[in-house]
Structures are given as C-alpha cells and as structure tokens.
Motif scaffolding. Structure first.
Motif, PDB file in Angstrom:
ATOM      1  N   ALA A   1       4.507  -7.806  15.595  1.00 13.25           N
ATOM      2  CA  ALA A   1       3.434  -8.318  14.742  1.00 13.25           C
ATOM      3  C   ALA A   1       3.617  -7.710  13.354  1.00 13.25           C
ATOM      4  O   ALA A   1       4.263  -6.670  13.198  1.00 13.25           O
ATOM      5  N   VAL A   2       3.069  -8.369  12.350  1.00 10.94           N
ATOM      6  CA  VAL A   2       3.115  -7.864  10.982  1.00 10.94           C
ATOM      7  C   VAL A   2       1.720  -7.377  10.610  1.00 10.94           C
ATOM      8  O   VAL A   2       0.731  -8.025  10.962  1.00 10.94           O
ATOM      9  N   ALA A   3       1.611  -6.235   9.946  1.00 13.26           N
ATOM     10  CA  ALA A   3       0.326  -5.832   9.368  1.00 13.26           C
ATOM     11  C   ALA A   3       0.523  -5.594   7.879  1.00 13.26           C
ATOM     12  O   ALA A   3       1.539  -5.031   7.457  1.00 13.26           O
ATOM     13  N   LEU A   4      -0.442  -6.065   7.095  1.00 13.58           N
ATOM     14  CA  LEU A   4      -0.385  -5.882   5.641  1.00 13.58           C
ATOM     15  C   LEU A   4      -1.501  -4.945   5.219  1.00 13.58           C
ATOM     16  O   LEU A   4      -2.656  -5.108   5.615  1.00 13.58           O
ATOM     17  N   ASP A   5      -1.146  -3.957   4.403  1.00 13.85           N
ATOM     18  CA  ASP A   5      -2.088  -2.921   3.984  1.00 13.85           C
ATOM     19  C   ASP A   5      -2.291  -3.015   2.473  1.00 13.85           C
ATOM     20  O   ASP A   5      -1.465  -2.531   1.710  1.00 13.85           O
ATOM     21  N   GLY A   6      -3.356  -3.665   2.057  1.00 14.44           N
ATOM     22  CA  GLY A   6      -3.646  -3.754   0.625  1.00 14.44           C
ATOM     23  C   GLY A   6      -2.650  -4.594  -0.153  1.00 14.44           C
ATOM     24  O   GLY A   6      -2.374  -4.287  -1.321  1.00 14.44           O
ATOM     25  N   VAL A   7      -2.094  -5.627   0.457  1.00 13.83           N
ATOM     26  CA  VAL A   7      -1.198  -6.531  -0.289  1.00 13.83           C
ATOM     27  C   VAL A   7      -2.083  -7.484  -1.097  1.00 13.83           C
ATOM     28  O   VAL A   7      -2.753  -8.349  -0.538  1.00 13.83           O
ATOM     29  N   GLN A   8      -2.102  -7.292  -2.412  1.00 13.37           N
ATOM     30  CA  GLN A   8      -3.138  -7.901  -3.243  1.00 13.37           C
ATOM     31  C   GLN A   8      -2.799  -9.276  -3.788  1.00 13.37           C
ATOM     32  O   GLN A   8      -3.682 -10.032  -4.177  1.00 13.37           O
ATOM     33  N   ASP A   9      -1.518  -9.568  -3.870  1.00 15.20           N
ATOM     34  CA  ASP A   9      -1.141 -10.832  -4.490  1.00 15.20           C
ATOM     35  C   ASP A   9      -1.141 -11.952  -3.442  1.00 15.20           C
ATOM     36  O   ASP A   9      -0.419 -11.870  -2.447  1.00 15.20           O
ATOM     37  N   PRO A  10      -1.932 -13.012  -3.650  1.00 10.40           N
ATOM     38  CA  PRO A  10      -1.983 -14.081  -2.649  1.00 10.40           C
ATOM     39  C   PRO A  10      -0.624 -14.750  -2.430  1.00 10.40           C
ATOM     40  O   PRO A  10      -0.328 -15.206  -1.321  1.00 10.40           O
ATOM     41  N   GLY A  11       0.215 -14.779  -3.471  1.00  9.97           N
ATOM     42  CA  GLY A  11       1.565 -15.328  -3.314  1.00  9.97           C
ATOM     43  C   GLY A  11       2.383 -14.497  -2.331  1.00  9.97           C
ATOM     44  O   GLY A  11       3.112 -15.036  -1.492  1.00  9.97           O
TER      45      GLY A  11
ATOM     46  N   ASN B   1       0.817  -1.998  -0.147  1.00 10.84           N
ATOM     47  CA  ASN B   1       0.407  -2.462  -1.474  1.00 10.84           C
ATOM     48  C   ASN B   1       1.591  -2.534  -2.450  1.00 10.84           C
ATOM     49  O   ASN B   1       2.500  -1.710  -2.407  1.00 10.84           O
ATOM     50  N   GLU B   2       1.530  -3.528  -3.360  1.00  6.96           N
ATOM     51  CA  GLU B   2       2.604  -3.778  -4.315  1.00  6.96           C
ATOM     52  C   GLU B   2       2.944  -2.542  -5.162  1.00  6.96           C
ATOM     53  O   GLU B   2       4.100  -2.316  -5.507  1.00  6.96           O
ATOM     54  N   GLY B   3       1.915  -1.761  -5.519  1.00  6.08           N
ATOM     55  CA  GLY B   3       2.195  -0.603  -6.371  1.00  6.08           C
ATOM     56  C   GLY B   3       2.373   0.679  -5.572  1.00  6.08           C
ATOM     57  O   GLY B   3       3.293   1.467  -5.813  1.00  6.08           O
TER      58      GLY B   3
ATOM     59  N   ASP C   1      -6.898 -12.947   0.288  1.00  6.74           N
ATOM     60  CA  ASP C   1      -7.296 -13.914   1.316  1.00  6.74           C
ATOM     61  C   ASP C   1      -6.118 -14.857   1.607  1.00  6.74           C
ATOM     62  O   ASP C   1      -5.624 -15.535   0.707  1.00  6.74           O
ATOM     63  N   PRO C   2      -5.651 -14.906   2.857  1.00  6.44           N
ATOM     64  CA  PRO C   2      -4.507 -15.763   3.177  1.00  6.44           C
ATOM     65  C   PRO C   2      -4.832 -17.255   3.077  1.00  6.44           C
ATOM     66  O   PRO C   2      -3.925 -18.077   3.113  1.00  6.44           O
ATOM     67  N   PHE C   3      -6.120 -17.584   2.939  1.00  8.08           N
ATOM     68  CA  PHE C   3      -6.518 -18.990   2.814  1.00  8.08           C
ATOM     69  C   PHE C   3      -6.864 -19.360   1.370  1.00  8.08           C
ATOM     70  O   PHE C   3      -7.349 -20.458   1.112  1.00  8.08           O
ATOM     71  N   ALA C   4      -6.624 -18.455   0.436  1.00  6.17           N
ATOM     72  CA  ALA C   4      -6.758 -18.802  -0.981  1.00  6.17           C
ATOM     73  C   ALA C   4      -5.686 -19.842  -1.310  1.00  6.17           C
ATOM     74  O   ALA C   4      -4.597 -19.815  -0.725  1.00  6.17           O
ATOM     75  N   PRO C   5      -5.975 -20.774  -2.229  1.00  4.72           N
ATOM     76  CA  PRO C   5      -5.010 -21.847  -2.499  1.00  4.72           C
ATOM     77  C   PRO C   5      -3.592 -21.357  -2.791  1.00  4.72           C
ATOM     78  O   PRO C   5      -2.617 -21.913  -2.268  1.00  4.72           O
ATOM     79  N   LYS C   6      -3.442 -20.286  -3.585  1.00  6.26           N
ATOM     80  CA  LYS C   6      -2.086 -19.821  -3.915  1.00  6.26           C
ATOM     81  C   LYS C   6      -1.374 -19.296  -2.664  1.00  6.26           C
ATOM     82  O   LYS C   6      -0.169 -19.487  -2.496  1.00  6.26           O
ATOM     83  N   ALA C   7      -2.133 -18.637  -1.774  1.00  3.14           N
ATOM     84  CA  ALA C   7      -1.534 -18.123  -0.541  1.00  3.14           C
ATOM     85  C   ALA C   7      -1.134 -19.282   0.371  1.00  3.14           C
ATOM     86  O   ALA C   7      -0.047 -19.278   0.959  1.00  3.14           O
ATOM     87  N   ILE C   8      -1.997 -20.277   0.482  1.00  3.30           N
ATOM     88  CA  ILE C   8      -1.672 -21.443   1.312  1.00  3.30           C
ATOM     89  C   ILE C   8      -0.416 -22.131   0.785  1.00  3.30           C
ATOM     90  O   ILE C   8       0.485 -22.496   1.546  1.00  3.30           O
ATOM     91  N   ARG C   9      -0.326 -22.283  -0.553  1.00  5.16           N
ATOM     92  CA  ARG C   9       0.864 -22.927  -1.123  1.00  5.16           C
ATOM     93  C   ARG C   9       2.120 -22.116  -0.816  1.00  5.16           C
ATOM     94  O   ARG C   9       3.148 -22.672  -0.436  1.00  5.16           O
ATOM     95  N   SER C  10       2.032 -20.779  -0.983  1.00  3.96           N
ATOM     96  CA  SER C  10       3.212 -19.944  -0.724  1.00  3.96           C
ATOM     97  C   SER C  10       3.604 -19.965   0.744  1.00  3.96           C
ATOM     98  O   SER C  10       4.756 -19.717   1.088  1.00  3.96           O
TER      99      SER C  10
ATOM    100  N   LEU D   1      -5.101  -5.620   6.994  1.00  2.00           N
ATOM    101  CA  LEU D   1      -5.909  -4.418   6.782  1.00  2.00           C
ATOM    102  C   LEU D   1      -6.720  -4.600   5.507  1.00  2.00           C
ATOM    103  O   LEU D   1      -6.482  -5.533   4.734  1.00  2.00           O
ATOM    104  N   PRO D   2      -7.707  -3.721   5.272  1.00  5.27           N
ATOM    105  CA  PRO D   2      -8.543  -3.898   4.076  1.00  5.27           C
ATOM    106  C   PRO D   2      -7.725  -3.937   2.779  1.00  5.27           C
ATOM    107  O   PRO D   2      -6.661  -3.328   2.677  1.00  5.27           O
ATOM    108  N   GLY D   3      -8.243  -4.695   1.813  1.00  3.89           N
ATOM    109  CA  GLY D   3      -7.635  -4.728   0.493  1.00  3.89           C
ATOM    110  C   GLY D   3      -6.603  -5.822   0.295  1.00  3.89           C
ATOM    111  O   GLY D   3      -5.969  -5.895  -0.755  1.00  3.89           O
ATOM    112  N   CYS D   4      -6.417  -6.681   1.301  1.00  2.00           N
ATOM    113  CA  CYS D   4      -5.440  -7.767   1.140  1.00  2.00           C
ATOM    114  C   CYS D   4      -6.073  -9.000   0.501  1.00  2.00           C
ATOM    115  O   CYS D   4      -7.270  -9.249   0.644  1.00  2.00           O
TER     116      CYS D   4
END
Lengths: 241, 241
Positions: B105-115, B197-199, B140-149, B135-138
């Motif tokens: 499984a994949v877990a994302l920790d504070g990945v902020q960019d929807p892309g 997180n990206e940074g 939304d995977p259903f934001a339009p940019k995330a859906i497109r990516s 995890l908190p701080g990510c």
C-alpha cells in the motif's frame, strides 16, 4: 543595503524581463535552488530578496533588497520564499552532450508541459545523464515553470535543441520509451533515451529508427505520465551503469 | 439530444458543484479517461459534451449536449477536449486497503500538491498497489487538478484517509522513502510505502517507526520530486513482486 520599491527601477525591469523572456538571462527562485547554484560556483549576475525574507548565509555576495510588495509582483511567492537570483542563460551544444559515452543522453520529442521538461532536467541531474536534447515541439526549459520544476538543476544540466536528422547522423543507438515496446532495462551508456509527447508519445519517424522499450506495469493501465517514465528508466539506467 | 446553453440549468449547476466541492459527486474530464471509466464498468451519473466535440463511441449511454461557450465556462478545456462525466465519489476503507497482502500500500504524509497526489494515484494503479492512504496534510485526491493528474484512475484506486496511530496499530511493516536512508529495493508486498512532504519529507514520528530507504543517485543532487520517487520505488516493487 540598497532597498528598492519602484517598479520602474532598472534592476527590477531587468529581473522582470528575464522572467518574461528568459533569453540571455534567467531567474532562479527560492533559497534552496539559489544556495545550491552559488554553492556549485555559479556566479550570479544579481541576487535579490524581499525585505521580509530570511537572508541566505552568503556574506560574499551583495544583495539587492526589494520591498515585499514589489517582490511579490515579480516572483511566484510560494516557490521563491522571497529569494531570487539572476544568472546568464547557460548554453550547451549537441555535440558536447553526445560526446559523453559513459552515460546516456536524454532526448525529448514534443514534450509540451514545462513542468514535465523541468522535472526531466532534474532527473537527468539526479541520474547523471549527459544532458537533455530537445526535439521540435518541446516546452522551453528556461520558462519559469520549467526552471522551478528543475529545482535549480537547469544551470548545470547541459540542454540543447536538436533535430531528428542530427540524431540519426550521430550514429548513437536510439532507444524510445514506448508503451508498444517490449519491457526491458534501458541502456546504461552510449545511447540516447527518447521520451515523447504527453498524448501521442514518440513520433513515428523516431520510433522506426529506435529500439522501443516499455515499462512493465498492470495491464489495466495504458500509460504513465512522461516524467514518471523518465524517472523509472533513468533511475534504472543509473543503477545498472 | 438535449442541448443546454443556460448557466442556471440544474444539470449545469450540478456539474459546477461537483467540480468545486467534489463532495458526493466528482467530475472526470477528457474522452480517454471517460471512455476508460465506462469501459471498466463505472456507471456515470451524467455524461456531457460540448456541441463542438467528437462524440464518444458509446451508444449505450445518453449524453447531455452543452453549448461550446457553456462547456468552456465549466471545464479545463485543454484536458477535457469537450467531454466530461459525473460519477459518485468513490469511498474506500483503510482496513480494506491494508487487507491486501499480495502487494504494497502507499501512504502519503503531507503531500500538498494535488498534481503530485493525482500522479501517485496513477502510479498506484499502474503498479498495482493496494491503494493510497492519506495522512494529515495531503491535498484532496478528488480536487480537479488531482483527478486530472490521475488520468481517470482515481475511480478505481482505493483511497482513504488514515491516521499515524492507525498505521502503527496495523502491525504492517512501514517503509519510508527518505534521502537519509540506505539505497535499497522497496518491499514487494506486505508493507506500507510512505512518501513525504515536497519540502520536508516524511515526518519524524513516522521516520522513527519505519525502515528508511533511499534511491541511488548522483551525490550532486539532494532529492527528487515526490512523484518521481514514487514512480521509481513503485515500479521497482512491481518488478520484483
């Protein structure tokens, strides 16, 4: 330290022109990319920070201080974190890139998104590719979004425009990332690894003159983002080098 | 076929709400992602196309026709190419994702960019991960940019929010992608692969309870984009599965 608040100041005009035109001068944004560039010995033409930004630990260089409002009007605030630097636009030649035989070169064929081009430049740096060759139809690697995606590596990865005829004439083996190819390891050296357009992939002329390789993946998914493909194949090429 | 040109039409309002709020309904844009979703058996709540777009080869479904101007006001034109579909927002559970032991499984920790979040969903589909835990701080995977990516894969990759405590309580081995870890192959199965997180990367609490692995790369580059790291490690996990 000089503090500037006028939009018409010649230094501000020069920064604005570099962001807009990225012709002979380019702008690198953000404390980390700028510090990396200075650390790698690149000489900035100009260093500027917002009056509300943390100064970089770099007493050797002289900084121009901009009012927060003026800085905000110039730069992409989230990325720049109040720090930017002006550098001469680097230039490289196709022949210099193709002369390195201890690694692979990357060629991009109609990769239109500047974020993808910049991300692939960053990958070329990470996996020590000889450089990035741009076939027609690619986004400008010195566009602000591409520079940001390169995370400062655009200064040190050789990048040059190339024609399909130059690639053919070079005699170097061409390997195309293509979903119709056989899943295989990429070459480790002495090859050009070609990635294609986001929608249509590598163009037919190139495919016919290249060995096509694909990435093993679930049959339920047809393709990957071009930067994801480049990450996988360049990392693998580095691992088996 | 019904042709709509009013912004106040209830169907148009419903599409607009799904794009803006992506609460109980979400919008998939583009002929390819929409055709893939239909082909995979997903039942659309609504199919809509611009009057100047190519009809999809799907005679079984009924389409709403929108004036070109109205369609343009709703959707990101370049991606959608005049085609969009409304679907129920899918929902998955943490326990269902963690129950699959034949993969990771994949877990994302504070990945902020929807892309980045959407690109990693697409990678999870390509390399048959059990799902993506947020995890908190990510973003939304259903934001339009995330859906497109995600290129339409958001409908079929299980995605669920998770807490750090749930991860610890699961007893499943945790493996963090971390530039300070040792270069190593990722697990092939029975593990959660964590990207940060990206940074700032994966947060300290998680790092301490995880095995850290890094990706072999040039010493001259400090880090990769999080989606590039995910591409490399998920592809490798799939290859050794």
């Amino acid at each position: 330290m000089k503090r500037i608040s006028s939009r018409e100041n010649p230094i501000v005009r020069r920064i604005r022109a570099a962001i807009r035109e990225h012709a002979s001068e380019i702008v690198i944004e953000g404390p980390k990319p700028v510090a990396d560039a200075l650390g790698a010995g690149w000489k900035p033409l100009l260093l500027a920070r917002s009056e509300d930004a943390q100064p970089l630990d770099d007493s050797a260089s002289s900084w121009v201080l901009l009012s927060a409002e003026l800085f905000g009007s110039l730069a992409e605030t989230r990325t720049s974190q109040g720090v930017l630097a002006l550098f001469e636009r680097p230039s490289s030649s196709v022949s210099a890139i193709l002369a390195r035989r201890d690694t692979v070169a990357v060629a991009l064929d109609g990769v239109q998104d500047p974020g993808n081009v910049g991300t692939i430049v960053r990958l070329a740096a990470a996996f020590d590719a000889a450089g990035v060759l741009l076939l027609p139809g690619c986004a400008d690697p010195f566009a602000p979004k591409a520079i940001r995606s390169s995370a400062g590596t655009i200064l040190r990865v050789p990048v040059a425009e190339v024609t399909i005829e130059e690639l053919f004439a070079s005699g170097i083996p061409l390997v195309a990332a293509d979903m119709h190819g056989a899943p295989d390891d990429p070459p480790a050296r002495e090859a050009v690894l070609i990635f294609g357009n986001e929608g249509s992939g590598v163009s037919g002329d190139l495919i016919r003159r290249s060995r096509s390789i694909s990435i093993a993946m679930s049959r339920r998914v047809e393709s990957l983002n071009v930067a994801s493909s480049a990450a996988i194949l360049l990392s693998r090429s580095y691992a088996i080098r």
